[in-house]
Scaffold this motif. Structure first.
Motif, PDB file in Angstrom:
ATOM      1  N   LYS A   1      -5.973  65.649 -28.875  1.00  0.00           N
ATOM      2  CA  LYS A   1      -5.696  64.568 -29.607  1.00  0.00           C
ATOM      3  C   LYS A   1      -4.282  64.484 -30.411  1.00  0.00           C
ATOM      4  O   LYS A   1      -3.961  65.628 -30.497  1.00  0.00           O
ATOM      5  N   ILE A   2      -3.997  63.187 -30.756  1.00  0.00           N
ATOM      6  CA  ILE A   2      -2.854  63.158 -31.469  1.00  0.00           C
ATOM      7  C   ILE A   2      -3.200  62.734 -32.882  1.00  0.00           C
ATOM      8  O   ILE A   2      -3.992  61.877 -33.039  1.00  0.00           O
ATOM      9  N   HIS A   3      -2.581  63.260 -33.750  1.00  0.00           N
ATOM     10  CA  HIS A   3      -2.819  62.820 -35.222  1.00  0.00           C
ATOM     11  C   HIS A   3      -1.578  62.400 -35.904  1.00  0.00           C
ATOM     12  O   HIS A   3      -0.437  62.855 -35.543  1.00  0.00           O
ATOM     13  N   LEU A   4      -1.626  61.165 -36.565  1.00  0.00           N
ATOM     14  CA  LEU A   4      -0.536  60.785 -37.527  1.00  0.00           C
ATOM     15  C   LEU A   4      -1.014  60.860 -38.956  1.00  0.00           C
ATOM     16  O   LEU A   4      -2.190  60.248 -39.255  1.00  0.00           O
ATOM     17  N   ASP A   5      -0.306  61.265 -39.840  1.00  0.00           N
ATOM     18  CA  ASP A   5      -0.667  61.446 -41.044  1.00  0.00           C
ATOM     19  C   ASP A   5       0.370  61.320 -42.322  1.00  0.00           C
ATOM     20  O   ASP A   5       1.598  61.428 -42.044  1.00  0.00           O
ATOM     21  N   ASP A   6      -0.162  60.770 -43.436  1.00  0.00           N
ATOM     22  CA  ASP A   6       0.699  60.598 -44.462  1.00  0.00           C
ATOM     23  C   ASP A   6       0.782  61.822 -45.601  1.00  0.00           C
ATOM     24  O   ASP A   6       1.292  61.733 -46.489  1.00  0.00           O
ATOM     25  N   ASN A   7       0.299  62.930 -45.108  1.00  0.00           N
ATOM     26  CA  ASN A   7       0.086  64.103 -45.897  1.00  0.00           C
ATOM     27  C   ASN A   7       0.531  65.257 -44.983  1.00  0.00           C
ATOM     28  O   ASN A   7       0.631  65.282 -43.620  1.00  0.00           O
ATOM     29  N   ALA A   8       0.998  65.996 -45.529  1.00  0.00           N
ATOM     30  CA  ALA A   8       1.701  67.373 -44.946  1.00  0.00           C
ATOM     31  C   ALA A   8       0.896  68.251 -43.801  1.00  0.00           C
ATOM     32  O   ALA A   8      -0.438  68.008 -44.298  1.00  0.00           O
ATOM     33  N   LYS A   9       1.174  68.419 -42.710  1.00  0.00           N
ATOM     34  CA  LYS A   9       0.337  69.501 -41.919  1.00  0.00           C
ATOM     35  C   LYS A   9      -0.907  68.658 -41.240  1.00  0.00           C
ATOM     36  O   LYS A   9      -1.909  69.282 -41.113  1.00  0.00           O
TER      37      LYS A   9
ATOM     38  N   ASN B   1      -7.342  59.791 -29.056  1.00  0.00           N
ATOM     39  CA  ASN B   1      -7.840  60.871 -27.687  1.00  0.00           C
ATOM     40  C   ASN B   1      -6.620  60.806 -26.892  1.00  0.00           C
ATOM     41  O   ASN B   1      -6.391  59.497 -26.254  1.00  0.00           O
ATOM     42  N   VAL B   2      -6.195  61.651 -26.281  1.00  0.00           N
ATOM     43  CA  VAL B   2      -5.084  61.949 -25.054  1.00  0.00           C
ATOM     44  C   VAL B   2      -5.966  61.733 -23.929  1.00  0.00           C
ATOM     45  O   VAL B   2      -7.145  62.179 -23.668  1.00  0.00           O
ATOM     46  N   PRO B   3      -5.647  60.755 -23.048  1.00  0.00           N
ATOM     47  CA  PRO B   3      -6.639  60.624 -21.880  1.00  0.00           C
ATOM     48  C   PRO B   3      -6.513  61.944 -20.785  1.00  0.00           C
ATOM     49  O   PRO B   3      -5.657  62.784 -21.105  1.00  0.00           O
ATOM     50  N   ALA B   4      -7.436  61.756 -19.826  1.00  0.00           N
ATOM     51  CA  ALA B   4      -7.551  62.818 -18.898  1.00  0.00           C
ATOM     52  C   ALA B   4      -6.079  63.129 -18.110  1.00  0.00           C
ATOM     53  O   ALA B   4      -5.382  62.050 -17.941  1.00  0.00           O
TER      54      ALA B   4
END
Length: 258
Positions: free
Chosen positions: A140-148, A157-160
């Motif tokens: 999975k790819i995460h994007l966050d406005d908090n550190a770490k 979700n990254v596809p197959a």
């Protein structure tokens, strides 16, 4: 002038009358081709040749170019380095060696430009390769406005993935209106799939819209329904594509006896 409009999928090398090229077949019932524009790439408004209508990138923003090793938070059993040999864009990719002892749910993180704002964008694009085949959601790819990536706004979700194959991935952002100050980008090892090596390259936010892209026709079979493009069409990249083809048919040819 004859006209055909039809859905177009991937166009790869195929053989027609012994000639290997990027062949396209007009839909059943279409008039045959007496002549078609092959002098180059027409403009979208020329009314000649072939034009593809598909989702295209109107604007893009690099989130991480993968030209330095991710190091905001490197979990246990992860080894991160740069690979200057195996890459897609630029001079390197991020190489992630994941040991068999790595725990499911572990997230590798990288700092991105402070306050990266994504509200005007629709999708996240990147390149990824894994040494073993995976199923959708293993990563999975995460994007966050908090550190770490402490409390991700986006979890995608990254596809197959096929083993040892670079794949270009385009994922719709779930809540772009909330993505106003992204500072951390993460790769989650969500399922324990064992030891593997992952390569990452060129993360960018993009804004998509339907655009017209003129295509060059390199050759055709006269008085038949086959024409060849000068290059392939990738249906995974050009989503929901339609082909518009303008050509002269035998009953429109002024030099034809009928």
């Amino acid at each position: 002038m004859a006209f055909a409009l039809f859905p177009i999928g991937a166009v790869g090398l195929s053989t027609v009358e012994g000639v290997s090229a990027y062949w396209v077949r007009l839909p059943t019932g279409s008039k045959p081709i007496r002549d078609i524009y092959t002098a180059g790439v027409p403009t979208a408004t020329d009314g000649k040749g072939a034009v593809m209508m598909a989702l295209g990138v109107l604007d893009s923003l690099v989130i991480d170019d993968c030209e330095d090793a991710w190091d905001e938070d490197v979990p246990e059993n992860f080894t991160v380095s740069l690979d200057t040999t195996d890459k897609v864009v630029g001079t390197s990719s991020v190489k992630v060696d994941i040991a068999a002892a790595a725990a499911a749910g572990t997230i590798l993180c990288e700092i991105v430009a402070p306050g990266t704002a994504l509200p005007k964008f629709t999708h996240l694009e990147f390149w990824i390769k894994c040494s073993i085949a995976t199923t959708a959601g293993d990563f999975k790819i995460h994007l966050d406005d908090n550190a770490k990536c402490a409390s991700a706004i986006e979890v995608l979700n990254v596809p197959a993935l096929a083993a040892n194959t670079w794949t270009h991935v385009r994922l719709a952002l779930a809540t772009p209106q909330l993505d106003s100050a992204i500072i951390s980008l993460g790769l989650e090892y969500d399922v324990d799939i064992g030891a593997c090596t992952v390569h990452l390259d060129d993360f960018r936010a993009v804004r998509l819209a339907t655009v017209a892209t003129p295509l060059q026709v390199s050759q055709f079979v006269q008085d038949d329904v086959y024409f060849a493009l000068s290059e392939p069409v990738d249906s995974a990249y050009h989503q929901n594509a339609l082909m518009l083809v303008y050509y002269t048919s035998p009953d429109e040819d002024p030099t034809c006896s009928n």
